[in-house]
Structure formats: C-alpha cells, structure tokens
Design a protein around this motif. Sequence first.
Motif, PDB file in Angstrom:
ATOM      1  N   ALA A 145       1.752  -3.892   6.853  1.00 33.20           N
ATOM      2  CA  ALA A 145       0.662  -2.990   7.229  1.00 33.20           C
ATOM      3  C   ALA A 145       1.068  -1.533   6.992  1.00 33.20           C
ATOM      4  O   ALA A 145       0.256  -0.721   6.521  1.00 33.20           O
ATOM      5  CB  ALA A 145       0.279  -3.210   8.687  1.00 33.20           C
TER       6      ALA A 145
ATOM      7  N   ALA B 278       0.983  -0.828   3.223  1.00 34.87           N
ATOM      8  CA  ALA B 278      -0.390  -0.845   2.709  1.00 34.87           C
ATOM      9  C   ALA B 278      -1.176   0.396   3.117  1.00 34.87           C
ATOM     10  O   ALA B 278      -2.024   0.881   2.353  1.00 34.87           O
ATOM     11  CB  ALA B 278      -1.107  -2.102   3.203  1.00 34.87           C
ATOM     12  N   LEU B 279      -0.892   0.917   4.299  1.00 32.51           N
ATOM     13  CA  LEU B 279      -1.694   2.035   4.831  1.00 32.51           C
ATOM     14  C   LEU B 279      -1.051   3.399   4.629  1.00 32.51           C
ATOM     15  O   LEU B 279      -1.714   4.422   4.845  1.00 32.51           O
ATOM     16  CB  LEU B 279      -1.950   1.822   6.327  1.00 32.51           C
ATOM     17  CG  LEU B 279      -2.694   0.530   6.700  1.00 32.51           C
ATOM     18  CD1 LEU B 279      -2.802   0.390   8.210  1.00 32.51           C
ATOM     19  CD2 LEU B 279      -4.072   0.510   6.065  1.00 32.51           C
TER      20      LEU B 279
ATOM     21  N   GLY C 284      -3.104   5.452  -1.976  1.00 27.11           N
ATOM     22  CA  GLY C 284      -4.399   4.795  -2.140  1.00 27.11           C
ATOM     23  C   GLY C 284      -4.963   4.891  -3.545  1.00 27.11           C
ATOM     24  O   GLY C 284      -6.122   4.536  -3.775  1.00 27.11           O
TER      25      GLY C 284
ATOM     26  N   TRP D 199      -6.295   1.571  -4.947  1.00 20.45           N
ATOM     27  CA  TRP D 199      -7.369   0.883  -4.248  1.00 20.45           C
ATOM     28  C   TRP D 199      -8.663   0.813  -5.059  1.00 20.45           C
ATOM     29  O   TRP D 199      -9.299  -0.252  -5.096  1.00 20.45           O
ATOM     30  CB  TRP D 199      -7.599   1.534  -2.896  1.00 20.45           C
ATOM     31  CG  TRP D 199      -8.621   0.835  -2.060  1.00 20.45           C
ATOM     32  CD1 TRP D 199      -9.836   1.300  -1.680  1.00 20.45           C
ATOM     33  CD2 TRP D 199      -8.518  -0.486  -1.513  1.00 20.45           C
ATOM     34  NE1 TRP D 199     -10.499   0.370  -0.927  1.00 20.45           N
ATOM     35  CE2 TRP D 199      -9.709  -0.740  -0.805  1.00 20.45           C
ATOM     36  CE3 TRP D 199      -7.536  -1.477  -1.550  1.00 20.45           C
ATOM     37  CZ2 TRP D 199      -9.937  -1.933  -0.150  1.00 20.45           C
ATOM     38  CZ3 TRP D 199      -7.766  -2.664  -0.895  1.00 20.45           C
ATOM     39  CH2 TRP D 199      -8.952  -2.891  -0.213  1.00 20.45           C
TER      40      TRP D 199
ATOM     41  N   GLU E  71       2.244  -1.078  -3.055  1.00 22.46           N
ATOM     42  CA  GLU E  71       1.169  -0.725  -2.132  1.00 22.46           C
ATOM     43  C   GLU E  71      -0.054  -1.597  -2.369  1.00 22.46           C
ATOM     44  O   GLU E  71      -0.663  -2.124  -1.421  1.00 22.46           O
ATOM     45  CB  GLU E  71       0.805   0.742  -2.304  1.00 22.46           C
ATOM     46  CG  GLU E  71      -0.390   1.188  -1.469  1.00 22.46           C
ATOM     47  CD  GLU E  71      -0.878   2.570  -1.879  1.00 22.46           C
ATOM     48  OE1 GLU E  71      -2.048   2.886  -1.601  1.00 22.46           O
ATOM     49  OE2 GLU E  71      -0.090   3.321  -2.472  1.00 22.46           O
ATOM     50  N   GLY E  72      -0.425  -1.780  -3.632  1.00 18.60           N
ATOM     51  CA  GLY E  72      -1.585  -2.609  -3.941  1.00 18.60           C
ATOM     52  C   GLY E  72      -1.373  -4.058  -3.544  1.00 18.60           C
ATOM     53  O   GLY E  72      -2.276  -4.714  -3.006  1.00 18.60           O
TER      54      GLY E  72
ATOM     55  N   GLN F 247      -1.783  -4.364   0.156  1.00 17.35           N
ATOM     56  CA  GLN F 247      -3.186  -4.285   0.580  1.00 17.35           C
ATOM     57  C   GLN F 247      -3.898  -5.616   0.374  1.00 17.35           C
ATOM     58  O   GLN F 247      -4.673  -6.059   1.231  1.00 17.35           O
ATOM     59  CB  GLN F 247      -3.877  -3.160  -0.191  1.00 17.35           C
ATOM     60  CG  GLN F 247      -3.411  -1.773   0.215  1.00 17.35           C
ATOM     61  CD  GLN F 247      -3.865  -0.686  -0.755  1.00 17.35           C
ATOM     62  OE1 GLN F 247      -4.376  -0.981  -1.838  1.00 17.35           O
ATOM     63  NE2 GLN F 247      -3.678   0.564  -0.373  1.00 17.35           N
ATOM     64  N   ILE F 248      -3.645  -6.265  -0.752  1.00 15.16           N
ATOM     65  CA  ILE F 248      -4.235  -7.591  -0.970  1.00 15.16           C
ATOM     66  C   ILE F 248      -3.686  -8.587   0.044  1.00 15.16           C
ATOM     67  O   ILE F 248      -4.419  -9.438   0.570  1.00 15.16           O
ATOM     68  CB  ILE F 248      -3.957  -8.074  -2.404  1.00 15.16           C
ATOM     69  CG1 ILE F 248      -4.567  -7.103  -3.421  1.00 15.16           C
ATOM     70  CG2 ILE F 248      -4.529  -9.468  -2.618  1.00 15.16           C
ATOM     71  CD1 ILE F 248      -4.253  -7.458  -4.864  1.00 15.16           C
TER      72      ILE F 248
ATOM     73  N   LEU G  70      -2.760  -8.003   3.072  1.00 15.88           N
ATOM     74  CA  LEU G  70      -3.412  -7.799   4.366  1.00 15.88           C
ATOM     75  C   LEU G  70      -4.785  -8.463   4.405  1.00 15.88           C
ATOM     76  O   LEU G  70      -5.193  -9.017   5.435  1.00 15.88           O
ATOM     77  CB  LEU G  70      -3.553  -6.301   4.651  1.00 15.88           C
ATOM     78  CG  LEU G  70      -2.317  -5.576   5.194  1.00 15.88           C
ATOM     79  CD1 LEU G  70      -2.674  -4.135   5.552  1.00 15.88           C
ATOM     80  CD2 LEU G  70      -1.755  -6.286   6.410  1.00 15.88           C
ATOM     81  N   ILE G  71      -5.512  -8.407   3.292  1.00 16.93           N
ATOM     82  CA  ILE G  71      -6.805  -9.093   3.227  1.00 16.93           C
ATOM     83  C   ILE G  71      -6.602 -10.600   3.380  1.00 16.93           C
ATOM     84  O   ILE G  71      -7.369 -11.292   4.076  1.00 16.93           O
ATOM     85  CB  ILE G  71      -7.512  -8.762   1.902  1.00 16.93           C
ATOM     86  CG1 ILE G  71      -7.848  -7.272   1.846  1.00 16.93           C
ATOM     87  CG2 ILE G  71      -8.776  -9.600   1.732  1.00 16.93           C
ATOM     88  CD1 ILE G  71      -8.442  -6.826   0.534  1.00 16.93           C
TER      89      ILE G  71
END
Length: 553
Positions: A32, A35-36, A40, A43, A242-243, A246-247, A249-250
């Motif tokens: 997390a 990703a955050l 970005g 994204w 990072e990307g 983020q995926i 986390l989804i």
Amino acid sequence: MARAVKRPHHPGLRLGALLVCAIVLLPVISLAYVALSGTGEDWPHLVRNVLPGASVTTFNLLVMVAIGTSSIGVASAWMMVAYEFPFRRTLSWALVLPLSVPAYLAAYAFAEFFHFSGPVQTFYRSIFGFQSARDYWFPDIRSTAGCALVLSSVLYPYVYLTTRIVFLMQGRNIADVARTLGAKPGRVFWRVLLPVARPAIVAGVALALMETINDIGAAEYLGVRTLTVAVYQTWLARGSLEGGAQIALIMLLLVFAILGAEQWARSNQRFHTGRATHMKAHPPRVVLKGFRGPLATLLVTLPVLLGFGIPVFVFGQYAMRRLDQFASPELANAFFNTVMTASTTAVITVALALFLLNATRLVRSPDVAVTVRLASIGYALPGGILGLGLLFVLARFDNTLDSFMRTYFDRSTGLLLMGSAAGIVIACTIRFLALAEGSIRSGLEKLPGRLDEAARSLGRTPMQSAVSVLLPLLAPAILTAAVLVFVDTAKELSATILLRPFGFSTLATHVYENASRSQPQDGAAAALVIIATALVPVLVLSRALARDREATL
C-alpha cells in the motif's frame, strides 16, 4: 475447597503474537505504501490500457471457474452419495487426485495434449480425413475458456469435498421424509439437498477462486492476461514497481470480496451442521442398472482423467523418452533447493502455529484472539501479491543493513535476505501459517478441554504441561500440518519467481523456465517429482475417504 489456579498474564506471549501478526501484515502495508507514495505517472496508462482488459478477463475467468468447479464438484458428490454403480468406491477417493497437480503443470500438459500434433487432434484428423488445421475448426486451449477448463479440472475437488460431506452429514431427516412422500432422487437433490448444501458449495468455490487469482503459470502460458499476469508484466516489462503495486492492491480488494463470501458460507455452514442428526444412518443409494451404470462410471471418471490423467500421461511420456533428465545436475539442484526450502518453511511455520495456539490457550483475551486471527490472513494473500510486498521490505532491509555495516564497520553484508532463499521461506511461512494453525487446531479441539490444566494442578508449569502432555497427543496433527506446508511450498510458483535469488531454481521454477522457452518436455522429470510429492497428502486424504463408512457402505 480447591484453590483456584491464578492465570498469569504472559506478556511475552502477547508480544510474540503481536510480532508475528506484524510480520504477516508487513507485505500488505508495504504494498500500500509503494502504491500510494509514487508520482502516479503510470496510473493513466494502467486505467486506459491495462486495467479494463485485465479486469474483464479476470472476471470472466472467475465466473467460468466458478461454474466449472461447482458443476463438476456438486455432480460428482451427488453421484457418489445417491447412486450405486461400478467402481463407485474407487472413484469416491480417486476424484481427489487432481489436487496433487498444480495448475501450471496442468496447463502445460493440456496445451501439449490438445495441440495440433497432440493425440486428440491427430485422432480427430484421422477419423475425418483432414490434412491441415485450415480444414477444420478445433477449440483453442490457449484462451480464457481453455484456461478455465484447466483450472476447473484441478480445482473442482475443493467443491467435491465440501459438498460431499454435507450430502453425507446433513439433511438426512428431510431427505428421508421427502423420499417417503414419493420424491425421486433428482427431486430430492434439487428441492432438498442442494439448498442445504449451498453454503458448503460457496465455501468450496471460494477456495477455488482464491487459487485462480493466485495462478500465474497457467494463465501466462495459455496467453490469458489476468490481473495477476498484469502485475508481473507491469513490473518487469515496464519497469514500474508502483504500477504493479497498484494493480496488486486492486487484486487484494477482489480477494477480500471472495473472503467475505467464504465467511458468510462458513457461518451458514455452522448453522446447518448444528442441526445434523443420525450420523450412522446413511441414505439408501439407487442402483443404476443396464447401460446407466457404466455411463455413470464414465461420467465420474472424466474429471479424474482430465485433472490427473492428462498431466501424468503427458509428462510420463516425455520422461520416458528422456530418462537422462532424472540424472541431470539441474534437476538434482532444483530438488535439493526445493527440499531445503520446503523443509525449513515447514519447521518454522509449525513452530509459529504452535506458539500462536499456545498464546490463545494461555492468554484468553479478545485482543490476543484478534491478533492470532489477523496473523492467519496470509493464506488469503495470492503468492504474487505477497511476493511483491515482501520484495520491497526485504530489499529495504538488505540495503539498510549493508549501509549501516559499511558506515560503522567498513564491511558489506550484500543481499543478506534477497541473495538467499530466505525470502521464499518468509513468504511461504506467511502464506501457509493459517494452514498449519488450522490443522493443529483441529487436533487440539479433539482433546479434552481441561487436560493440560489437570497436569498443571499436579505441579506442572504451563510449559511443562504443554511439552509433556499436549505435544505427544498432538503429534499426528503436527505431522499433518508439516506435510501440508511442505507440499504447498514445493508447489508454490508465484512468490518463488519474485523472491528467488539469481541462479536459484526449485522444481516449480525449473518447470516454469522450460515452459517459458516453449520446452515443457525438458521439465517433465521435475513435473513428475512435484506431482509425486503432492500425492502424499492427497493419498492420505483419499485413504481416509476410503475408510469412511459413510462413503463405502
């Protein structure tokens, strides 16, 4: 009057349980954070070009696997319980055998078996006289539907086991009442037993869907771009950690949604179980006469042939042609690494599970119970998500330690964790801790509740009573937990790919590397060793089913 035994607070157990929980949650927190905390900039690309297609593909695959596993699992369980036909007793435990085949091995075998030059299409062409692939149409195994077929073929036993238990243990009275009122077996199934078994079906399907999300080898090899594959491609192809986070986390949100359904199923399952009665009276089976008996045998045999027969046939043929593989240094090295990693993981995981159960037993407080519960969520984390989250943590730890040693001691520690198998051991320990804890807990619940307290009343300390009384009685459960963790670690692919050091190969990655070069036959020997290893707990489970009076009468 007997003197009340004062229960100590055990601050060490509280702290230890909290530490284990923190280690389990660390990969998720790290994921997390990464990703955050980025810029970005990736994204917009992910939203436009990656997430829509990968999300739709993943959703379609999950729906197909849910339909496939529930159909095969429920139908097989009903056939075993309701009808009598040739080889029913043998098939009742043989239906569990596909659990010994990892999904990625099944994908490699299916791709070869249904290939243009494989036995199926070759036989098809010989019947109709076709000369080339342009002369006819044949379903493509390298598709979302093909991937769903592969996954359903090896994951349906989850549904079969949970549903079969319900059909045997629950609804006996209402099913008997329905039969006395003239209801046929089919009507009893649809109107009585299926509604009662719905929670168990949902629980089994949820387990299959969790394994589907965790899969990387089958989907990637068959060209199906799921969210799991997208994580790897975003990180490796685009170089965007990072990307990928983020995926991931989804995906984690999707996992929690499936977990919610599973928890709902478990609560409903407990409700129905509490009302089951007359465990010794098994319902009468309908004897299938004439052609219906052999037909039922054929239908129930098909899932076993698909999920277990095809992989063993394909890799067995390859291995027979290349017996020299069994003596190759690469296979020996991969086998040694697998045994070393899986054994270390099994020992550490069982030790931590015993520690957590002991903490729950001695410190009976809500906060410790919640802490132990949180420490068990690792099994819900797909290997890819877990591996990616740990990757950041272990890399930061190695770099920080190396910088500290260089600054103050003028010595370099290098990649202490990332440069060894430690990362794989940590990831598998986190992921399979719940598996070991659940296995040992089931054994603990069968013991008398006050057994250790009786020993303590005779002057034994809590540790002495645990070592001298509980551990010997729990030996079978502990051994079972160790075997399960060992086998699952040996099969693990997703986390191993991410966390293994350069030049380190396990049996799973050895097969994966050869398949990635479109040479799965070069990993045939390793594939057979994996299946043989995974057969150990499956055969134990199958043997228990064969001894079950409810299944064999």
